[in-house]
Write a protein that holds these residues in place. Structure first.
Motif, PDB file in Angstrom:
ATOM      1  N   ASN A 107      41.431  46.219  41.533  1.00  0.00           N
ATOM      2  CA  ASN A 107      40.848  47.172  42.480  1.00  0.00           C
ATOM      3  C   ASN A 107      41.420  48.570  42.276  1.00  0.00           C
ATOM      4  O   ASN A 107      40.701  49.568  42.353  1.00  0.00           O
ATOM      5  CB  ASN A 107      41.119  46.724  43.922  1.00  0.00           C
ATOM      6  CG  ASN A 107      40.249  45.560  44.345  1.00  0.00           C
ATOM      7  OD1 ASN A 107      39.202  45.311  43.756  1.00  0.00           O
ATOM      8  ND2 ASN A 107      40.683  44.823  45.348  1.00  0.00           N
ATOM      9  N   LEU A 110      39.887  49.971  39.005  1.00  0.00           N
ATOM     10  CA  LEU A 110      38.439  50.215  39.049  1.00  0.00           C
ATOM     11  C   LEU A 110      38.054  51.357  39.984  1.00  0.00           C
ATOM     12  O   LEU A 110      36.987  51.953  39.834  1.00  0.00           O
ATOM     13  CB  LEU A 110      37.710  48.944  39.475  1.00  0.00           C
ATOM     14  CG  LEU A 110      37.705  47.791  38.471  1.00  0.00           C
ATOM     15  CD1 LEU A 110      36.985  46.575  39.063  1.00  0.00           C
ATOM     16  CD2 LEU A 110      37.029  48.214  37.169  1.00  0.00           C
ATOM     17  N   SER A 114      35.418  49.134  42.530  1.00  0.00           N
ATOM     18  CA  SER A 114      35.953  47.921  43.146  1.00  0.00           C
ATOM     19  C   SER A 114      35.210  47.552  44.429  1.00  0.00           C
ATOM     20  O   SER A 114      35.417  46.475  44.980  1.00  0.00           O
ATOM     21  CB  SER A 114      37.446  48.101  43.452  1.00  0.00           C
ATOM     22  OG  SER A 114      37.642  49.155  44.378  1.00  0.00           O
ATOM     23  N   ILE A 117      33.666  44.254  44.141  1.00  0.00           N
ATOM     24  CA  ILE A 117      34.539  43.120  44.473  1.00  0.00           C
ATOM     25  C   ILE A 117      34.575  42.914  45.982  1.00  0.00           C
ATOM     26  O   ILE A 117      34.580  41.774  46.466  1.00  0.00           O
ATOM     27  CB  ILE A 117      35.956  43.367  43.926  1.00  0.00           C
ATOM     28  CG1 ILE A 117      35.925  43.413  42.396  1.00  0.00           C
ATOM     29  CG2 ILE A 117      36.923  42.282  44.407  1.00  0.00           C
ATOM     30  CD1 ILE A 117      37.255  43.742  41.752  1.00  0.00           C
ATOM     31  N   ILE A 156      41.535  48.596  47.513  1.00  0.00           N
ATOM     32  CA  ILE A 156      40.328  49.333  47.116  1.00  0.00           C
ATOM     33  C   ILE A 156      40.483  50.818  47.446  1.00  0.00           C
ATOM     34  O   ILE A 156      40.159  51.688  46.630  1.00  0.00           O
ATOM     35  CB  ILE A 156      39.087  48.744  47.815  1.00  0.00           C
ATOM     36  CG1 ILE A 156      38.806  47.333  47.279  1.00  0.00           C
ATOM     37  CG2 ILE A 156      37.862  49.641  47.617  1.00  0.00           C
ATOM     38  CD1 ILE A 156      37.769  46.568  48.063  1.00  0.00           C
TER      39      ILE A 156
END
Length: 214
Positions: A107, A110, A114, A117, A156
């Protein structure tokens, strides 16, 4: 030798000054708008996923496939033992913590991507609610979820903050260091919560599930 030790101690003290509780709280306050944004995505996706799984057969089937795949993967790595011995719980904790930390770091790397996800995890949570009902949902999710869900949202958020810092660095903005340090502080908080969540899930949630579900 003494000079090297002094440098090491100075570095440790510098790290402590950056990652103390007060600085972590300040980082959360500075980036509150990002935290609210990520939480809003979680809340909206949870509501939409719940409605879709409840009303649309395809999404119910999809949730069932994902859930069964997760159980299959878990059973392939941990031999299920219904006496739930300490060694079994310890092995389970190792597996859950390893998976959680991988997701956490992913996370962070990304960034805004993310959120995908997050949508997947939210879909699974919604599926568990619809499949097992509210009482069993509370037993299966709530004990570790009160730590794991905030940890997921924080990881995140930290990735998004990191990306903001990198963009500011590219644009040669002077405050880019603030964002990068904030992202690391929030990531550290996320990791801490994931460690706690993994312990609770392994040693408490599974015991409650055994007693409650039989």
């Amino acid at each position: 030798m003494i000079e090297s030790c002094y440098k090491i101690l100075s570095f440790i003290e510098y790290i402590r000054s950056i990652f103390n509780i007060k600085e972590i709280v300040k980082s959360l306050k500075r980036n509150l708008y990002i935290l609210i944004f990520v939480f809003s995505i979680f809340l909206v996706s949870f509501l939409i996923s719940t409605l879709l799984i409840y009303d649309v057969r395809y999404f119910s089937f999809l949730g069932n496939e994902i859930f069964n795949a997760f159980k299959k993967e878990l059973s392939s790595k941990v031999s299920f033992s219904y006496n739930y011995s300490f060694l079994y719980k310890l092995k389970l904790y190792e597996l859950i913590l390893s998976n959680n930390l991988k997701v956490c770091i992913l996370n962070y790397i990304l960034g805004v991507f993310s959120l995908i996800i997050l949508l997947i995890n939210t879909f699974i949570i919604s599926y568990v609610l619809i499949k097992f009902g509210l009482k069993k949902f509370i037993v299966l999710i709530l004990p570790h979820g009160i730590f794991e869900i905030p940890a997921l949202l924080l990881s995140i958020s930290s990735g998004i903050i990191l990306y903001i810092g990198l963009v500011k660095y590219i644009l040669k903005k002077e405050d880019y260091k603030v964002y990068i340090l904030d992202s690391l502080r929030i990531l550290l908080l996320s990791i801490t919560l994931f460690i706690i969540a993994g312990f609770v899930e392994s040693f408490i949630t599974f015991t409650l599930a055994k007693s409650f579900l039989g």
